[in-house]
Design a protein around this motif. Structure first.
Motif, PDB file in Angstrom:
ATOM      1  N   ASN A  30       2.956   7.859  13.215  1.00 45.28           N
ATOM      2  CA  ASN A  30       2.316   6.641  13.734  1.00 45.28           C
ATOM      3  C   ASN A  30       1.624   5.873  12.615  1.00 45.28           C
ATOM      4  OD1 ASN A  30       3.180   7.302  16.287  1.00 45.28           O
ATOM      5  ND2 ASN A  30       1.265   8.356  16.832  1.00 45.28           N
ATOM      6  N   ASP A  31       0.988   6.617  11.702  1.00 47.35           N
ATOM      7  CA  ASP A  31       0.305   5.974  10.590  1.00 47.35           C
ATOM      8  C   ASP A  31       1.298   5.260   9.668  1.00 47.35           C
ATOM      9  OD1 ASP A  31      -2.118   5.465   9.000  1.00 47.35           O
ATOM     10  OD2 ASP A  31      -1.156   6.791   7.545  1.00 47.35           O
ATOM     11  N   ALA A  33       4.230   4.139  10.529  1.00 46.97           N
ATOM     12  CA  ALA A  33       4.772   2.989  11.258  1.00 46.97           C
ATOM     13  C   ALA A  33       3.809   1.809  11.190  1.00 46.97           C
ATOM     14  CB  ALA A  33       5.055   3.377  12.706  1.00 46.97           C
ATOM     15  N   ALA A  34       2.519   2.098  11.301  1.00 47.50           N
ATOM     16  CA  ALA A  34       1.510   1.036  11.234  1.00 47.50           C
ATOM     17  C   ALA A  34       1.482   0.406   9.843  1.00 47.50           C
ATOM     18  CB  ALA A  34       0.130   1.581  11.605  1.00 47.50           C
ATOM     19  N   LYS A  35       1.557   1.265   8.819  1.00 45.27           N
ATOM     20  CA  LYS A  35       1.557   0.748   7.457  1.00 45.27           C
ATOM     21  C   LYS A  35       2.817  -0.078   7.176  1.00 45.27           C
ATOM     22  CE  LYS A  35      -1.356   4.322   5.365  1.00 45.27           C
ATOM     23  NZ  LYS A  35      -1.439   5.392   4.367  1.00 45.27           N
ATOM     24  N   ALA A  37       4.525  -1.790   9.377  1.00 44.05           N
ATOM     25  CA  ALA A  37       4.368  -3.069  10.063  1.00 44.05           C
ATOM     26  C   ALA A  37       3.450  -3.994   9.284  1.00 44.05           C
ATOM     27  CB  ALA A  37       3.824  -2.829  11.475  1.00 44.05           C
ATOM     28  N   GLU A  38       2.364  -3.426   8.745  1.00 44.79           N
ATOM     29  CA  GLU A  38       1.436  -4.238   7.960  1.00 44.79           C
ATOM     30  C   GLU A  38       2.113  -4.748   6.682  1.00 44.79           C
ATOM     31  OE1 GLU A  38      -2.011  -6.218   6.988  1.00 44.79           O
ATOM     32  OE2 GLU A  38      -1.438  -5.214   8.864  1.00 44.79           O
ATOM     33  N   LYS A  41       4.230  -7.674   7.479  1.00 46.65           N
ATOM     34  CA  LYS A  41       3.433  -8.899   7.626  1.00 46.65           C
ATOM     35  C   LYS A  41       3.070  -9.466   6.255  1.00 46.65           C
ATOM     36  CE  LYS A  41       1.347  -7.630  12.073  1.00 46.65           C
ATOM     37  NZ  LYS A  41       0.074  -7.334  12.782  1.00 46.65           N
TER      38      LYS A  41
END
Length: 206
Positions: A30-31, A33-35, A37-38, A41
């Motif tokens: 999850n971490d 995946a979040a990174k 996505a960031e 961006k």
């Protein structure tokens, strides 16, 4: 059913240890995946910024080219403004010459116009330079021909056919000149105009 078969069936129903989910890896995934996505961006942000800067640079380049073309196009504007009064004087002189036959007045008028033109050009940095009597110099002179002369040193400018000019100390037109050369051996020395000096009668020599 035998005891052996019953035990085998029960063992097959039990989940194997390696197939059980590892609950400790879920937060890591999850971490990441979040990174990711960031990071996506950030990539989009930098791409947008890059496109903006590229567009700004293109606009700047076009403005710079336009300004440079304008400077070149109107670089001589001040010079033309200085020469317009000279053009007016020429027009007045032509009208005056057509209306009368006073050639002396016409000459004086043209002389004044010439002096005004020279003065305006000198204000822009244009200057003529002396040549006659100077040693021939390829940086300033363009030799049209050589004439044998015994009264001056060889390679001396003896006649100016066309003036030379400098613009702010830079030679923009070489002077067209005639240069002296050493006379052939045994020939009579040339005079000022290239002719041999007249011989005196024997009675004058004593």
């Amino acid at each position: 059913m035998s005891e052996e078969n019953k035990t085998k069936q029960e063992s097959e129903k039990e989940p194997r240890p390696e197939s059980q989910p590892q609950n400790g890896a879920a937060p890591v995934v999850n971490d990441l995946a979040a990174k990711l996505a960031e990071a996506g961006k950030q990539v989009e942000l930098y791409k947008d910024l890059m496109y903006r800067k590229a567009a700004e640079f293109e606009n700047y380049r076009k403005r710079a080219e336009s300004d440079a073309a304008s400077i070149v196009k109107f670089a001589n504007e001040s010079l033309i403004e200085e020469l317009l009064p000279v053009l007016d004087d020429f027009e007045r002189s032509l009208k005056s010459a057509k209306a009368g036959n006073d050639f002396d007045a016409l000459y004086r008028g043209i002389e004044l116009i010439y002096q005004k033109l020279v003065k305006n050009l000198e204000k822009q940095g244009l200057k003529s330079f002396e040549t006659v009597g100077k040693e021939f110099d390829v940086a300033y002179h363009d030799a049209l021909l050589q004439m044998p002369r015994g009264d001056v040193a060889p390679h001396t400018v003896i006649e100016e056919v066309e003036k030379g000019y400098t613009l702010n100390e830079k030679v923009i037109r070489h002077a067209k000149v005639i240069v002296s050369a050493a006379p052939p051996e045994g020939s009579a020395p040339a005079g000022v105009n290239g002719a041999a000096p007249e011989s005196r009668p024997d009675s004058e020599n004593g």
